[in-house]
Design an enzyme around this catalytic site. Sequence first.
Site, PDB file in Angstrom:
ATOM      1  N   ALA A 163       0.828  -1.211   0.000  1.00 34.56           N
ATOM      2  CA  ALA A 163       0.000   0.000   0.000  1.00 34.56           C
ATOM      3  C   ALA A 163       0.863   1.262   0.000  1.00 34.56           C
ATOM      4  CB  ALA A 163      -0.992  -0.038   1.151  1.00 34.56           C
ATOM      5  N   SER A 164       0.357   2.321   0.620  1.00 31.43           N
ATOM      6  CA  SER A 164       0.991   3.638   0.505  1.00 31.43           C
ATOM      7  C   SER A 164       2.290   3.766   1.278  1.00 31.43           C
ATOM      8  CB  SER A 164       0.010   4.711   0.979  1.00 31.43           C
ATOM      9  OG  SER A 164      -1.118   4.765   0.119  1.00 31.43           O
ATOM     10  N   THR A 165       2.668   2.761   2.048  1.00 26.94           N
ATOM     11  CA  THR A 165       3.922   2.846   2.793  1.00 26.94           C
ATOM     12  C   THR A 165       5.133   2.950   1.873  1.00 26.94           C
ATOM     13  OG1 THR A 165       4.087   0.427   2.889  1.00 26.94           O
ATOM     14  CG2 THR A 165       2.992   1.540   4.734  1.00 26.94           C
ATOM     15  N   GLU A 215      -6.304   7.432   6.071  1.00 26.59           N
ATOM     16  CA  GLU A 215      -6.039   7.152   4.669  1.00 26.59           C
ATOM     17  C   GLU A 215      -6.707   5.836   4.311  1.00 26.59           C
ATOM     18  OE1 GLU A 215      -2.305   5.833   1.899  1.00 26.59           O
ATOM     19  OE2 GLU A 215      -2.167   5.971   4.057  1.00 26.59           O
TER      20      GLU A 215
END
Length: 697
Positions: free
Chosen positions: A338-340, A661
């Site tokens: 994901a956004s990590t 998020e």
Amino acid sequence: MKFLRKLLSPPTHEPIRDNQAERNLFARRALVAFVGTLVLTAVLLGNLYHLQIVDFDKYQTRSNGNRIKLLPVPPTRGLIYDRSGTLLAENLTFFGLYIVPEKVENLDRTFDELREVVGLTDKDIEQFKKERRRSSRYTPILLKPDLTEEQIARFAVNQYNYPSLDVRPYFKRHYIYGEPLTHILGYVAKINDKDAERLKNAEKETAYAGTTDIGKLGIERYYEEQLHGQAGFEQVEINNRGKVIRKLSEQPPIAGKSIYLTLDLPLQQFIMQLLGEQKGAVVVLDPKDSSILAMVSSPSYDNNLFVGGISGADYRRLLNDENRPLYNRVTQGAYPPASTVKPFIAVSALTEGVITPGMTISDPGYWQLPNSTKRFRDWKKSGHGPTNLQKAITESSDTYFYTVAYRMGIDRLSDWMKRFGFGMPTGVDIHEDTPGIMPTREWKQKRYKKTWVMGDTIPVGIGQGYWTATPLQLAKATAILVNNGKVNTPHLMKESRGSTVEPYKDPLLYEDIQEPKAEAWSAAKRGMYGVINGAGGTGRKAFAGASYVAAGKSGTAQVFSLKEGQKYNAANLKKFLHDHAWFTAFAPYENPKLIVSIILENAGGGSSNAAPVVRQIMDFYLNKRLPELMKAEEQTENGGVVPNEVPDETENLPASNNGDESAVENEQDFEENIPVILQEQNDIQQNAPLSEPKPAE
């Protein structure tokens, strides 16, 4: 006339015996007998000469072999400690009933009698038979382990009936803290046929003579050679019943080395308690060398169950547990990151020149594929408005990173992310290390027999699509970012101690990332600083009021794909379809002392669920545990960690109603040819049992 003359003439007398002839015959026979006796006597004397003189050494060795035996003496297995010297794995002394089966006339009858005497069970007999198959003749074999004082006393009373059996002490591995450390320490169990074959091929059978256990998982398996030691031998004289009369000589065994881990036990226990029944994984690294301070996979199991052989009922219970406690989520759990991963993508994009720190795009809440009506939506429906790189990381703008992915292309994206450690084994010193998936054109063609399309590339820009990673990979990538491209191998070994102390030496499996300029690294870290400290940061709420300055990145990983126009509604979904919550962070920002990466399975948003847990872990370590360690030992120097300058003032980022998020994963609909991510994860997890513990044979 002749007839009458013969009839009337007086008779003549011929002698009946010829004495001379008989004497001659006797003399000849006596001579032959005498010569034969001499020859046989000569042969006998010759054989006696060979036996007693010429072949004396040979037959003395054979004779000694009947009364003198070489018995193996197994070494004492090395102990395992944490970084502060707290004992984690020990060897406890137990008493067992040993038997020399070749000296027993009727084994079955003896077994039946021993059921009454010492409580011998069918399991004991089965294990004895397995052990006998790989043992040499006339070697004592453990028949009944873990004798109680009562059983020892009862056997002592009846021992005269069993001259070929004896009670002897032996060591058994014991893991003091059980579940919290299982996925790190692993366990030892009985040597099975596969182990025996492997030792034979490696020509290590002699080293394991008399040994019944071997490392199966974790540290116990990875450092088996150091922990095991070297077997010794005793030359003993035995009687006709196999009893040892006296010891003639010995070669003492060499004990295994003790291993000190980088692990901090209080931190490990704190995290395990913090997670409770929540499925997930946490890994804590020291950024200066990527030594692992804590590695928690939840749920876990008691590794003591496997020592000596787990029962079928216990193994089936663990194997059928829907929470899957047998596999290590830190190193084997592969999830969409994901956004990590946005900070790492930012560094690569800046280095490739496809963006600049000041490049601003308009984020309307979606990104549209050129020459197509296909839209990839942002997690924030209204969009983020004018967005530069720092704002894109701080507020986790999906639209911005869709643009980056489109400009980078899958080839450059994959190459760069592999350098950050994704899609590659981390090199951690346990064998249970899943590489995850960093998709490429070739990978898709081989896996699905389909051509890569641009619609596959776009979700990779926000850590979705085919991309899967483990929590340890994310922590390693974060450490690379913190150290401006220096690649250290995550490790659990601090040092081994035997006759000498041998500190861990980094194998340097991967090259450092040297191309990015300092500005690129700083830009990504400033974005992570904004996540926690910026007005619009997704992790600001979780770290409000912290006594230290931290930087991090949240992520919310989708576990299935939404259809065109479908909206994500957790209330209408089963729990196992809920999003995974990610968060990775380091602190203090100006001089990092720890990196924490976490995933909580099916917990929802990363900033609202995972970030608060990270905050508690950092509070415990930085405010409590680290000061305790500093008092106990001299604080070492920074050791190469790149210091960061805390921004005097966070860039003027507009306050937003980010809250959490929920990521594009909550509402995003992907190309039809993008497979359901849940299936990808299941495919990986279905392979996980290959690395899961098997019952000791």
